[in-house]
Write a protein that holds these residues in place. Structure first.
Motif, mmCIF file in Angstrom:
data_model
loop_
_atom_site.group_PDB
_atom_site.id
_atom_site.type_symbol
_atom_site.label_atom_id
_atom_site.label_comp_id
_atom_site.label_asym_id
_atom_site.label_seq_id
_atom_site.Cartn_x
_atom_site.Cartn_y
_atom_site.Cartn_z
ATOM 1 N N UNK A 33 -58.526 25.714 28.504
ATOM 2 C CA UNK A 33 -58.091 26.543 27.386
ATOM 3 C C UNK A 33 -57.734 27.942 27.867
ATOM 4 N N UNK A 34 -58.554 28.520 28.735
ATOM 5 C CA UNK A 34 -58.268 29.856 29.267
ATOM 6 C C UNK A 34 -56.984 29.868 30.088
ATOM 7 N N UNK A 35 -56.756 28.798 30.865
ATOM 8 C CA UNK A 35 -55.517 28.712 31.644
ATOM 9 C C UNK A 35 -54.289 28.669 30.728
ATOM 10 N N UNK A 36 -54.376 27.874 29.668
ATOM 11 C CA UNK A 36 -53.267 27.778 28.716
ATOM 12 C C UNK A 36 -53.065 29.120 28.026
ATOM 13 N N UNK A 37 -54.153 29.796 27.686
ATOM 14 C CA UNK A 37 -54.056 31.103 27.034
ATOM 15 C C UNK A 37 -53.405 32.130 27.954
ATOM 16 N N UNK A 38 -53.784 32.141 29.238
ATOM 17 C CA UNK A 38 -53.173 33.067 30.196
ATOM 18 C C UNK A 38 -51.684 32.778 30.356
ATOM 19 N N UNK A 39 -51.330 31.494 30.420
ATOM 20 C CA UNK A 39 -49.919 31.119 30.551
ATOM 21 C C UNK A 39 -49.134 31.544 29.318
ATOM 22 N N UNK A 55 -68.153 19.001 30.624
ATOM 23 C CA UNK A 55 -66.977 18.787 29.786
ATOM 24 C C UNK A 55 -66.615 20.068 29.036
ATOM 25 N N UNK A 56 -67.624 20.757 28.538
ATOM 26 C CA UNK A 56 -67.379 22.024 27.832
ATOM 27 C C UNK A 56 -66.777 23.052 28.774
ATOM 28 N N UNK A 57 -67.319 23.160 29.994
ATOM 29 C CA UNK A 57 -66.795 24.116 30.974
ATOM 30 C C UNK A 57 -65.355 23.779 31.349
ATOM 31 N N UNK A 58 -65.074 22.473 31.576
ATOM 32 C CA UNK A 58 -63.707 22.064 31.907
ATOM 33 C C UNK A 58 -62.737 22.376 30.767
ATOM 34 N N UNK A 59 -63.183 22.105 29.542
ATOM 35 C CA UNK A 59 -62.337 22.397 28.387
ATOM 36 C C UNK A 59 -62.083 23.893 28.270
ATOM 37 N N UNK A 60 -63.135 24.697 28.466
ATOM 38 C CA UNK A 60 -62.982 26.145 28.360
ATOM 39 C C UNK A 60 -62.051 26.673 29.457
ATOM 40 N N UNK A 61 -62.173 26.144 30.676
ATOM 41 C CA UNK A 61 -61.290 26.555 31.769
ATOM 42 C C UNK A 61 -59.838 26.196 31.456
#
Length: 123
Positions: free
Chosen positions: A50-56, A42-48
Motif C-alpha cells: 500500500x505504501x509503495x502504491x501511495x508513493x507511486x 500478511x499485514x506487513x506485506x499489505x502495508x508495504x
C-alpha cells in the motif's frame, strides 16, 4: 491492543483449560502463535504494498502537475532557440543561424569597464 486486564486474562485461561484440556494447551498455543505470525506478515506485506502504491501515486501526481504547468506555460517540451524577436520585429540572432556570441564581449560590458579595458590595452 485488546485492553484485557489481568482478571479477564485469567478467566480466559481457565475457560480454555476447561474447554481444550491441559494436554492440548501447548499445541493450541503453538497454532495460535503461528496464525498470529502469519497475520502479522500478511499485514506487513499489505502495508508495504500500500505504501509503495501511495508513493507511486504521489510521484505520478507530481509529474502530472509538472505536465499541467508546462502545458499552461505554452511549452510542450524542451525550449527551442528563437530566431525571431518576441515582438516579431526581425531576427533576434545572426541571419546564418549561427549561435549568438557569448556574453562578455566589449559591447555587453558597462561603460566603466570599457574605459578600463581601453586604458589597460584590452586586457
Amino acid at each position: 491492543m485488546f485492553n484485557v486486564s489481568g482478571t479477564e486474562l485469567f478467566v480466559i485461561v481457565v475457560v480454555a483449560l476447561l474447554v481444550v484440556g491441559p494436554k492440548e494447551i501447548p499445541s493450541l498455543l503453538r497454532t495460535v502463535a503461528r496464525t498470529l505470525g502469519q497475520v502479522r506478515r500478511t499485514t506487513r506485506d499489505f502495508q508495504t504494498a500500500f505504501n509503495d502504491v501511495l508513493k507511486e501515486a504521489e510521484r505520478q501526481a507530481g509529474l502530472d502537475e509538472v505536465r499541467r504547468d508546462l502545458r499552461a506555460s505554452g511549452t510542450g517540451g524542451p525550449a527551442k532557440p528563437r530566431l525571431v524577436a518576441p515582438d516579431g520585429a526581425g531576427a533576434a540572432g545572426p541571419a546564418d543561424g549561427a549561435p549568438p556570441e557569448p556574453p562578455g564581449q566589449a559591447e555587453d560590458l558597462p561603460p566603466a569597464t570599457d574605459a578600463r579595458r581601453a586604458v589597460s590595452g584590452g586586457r
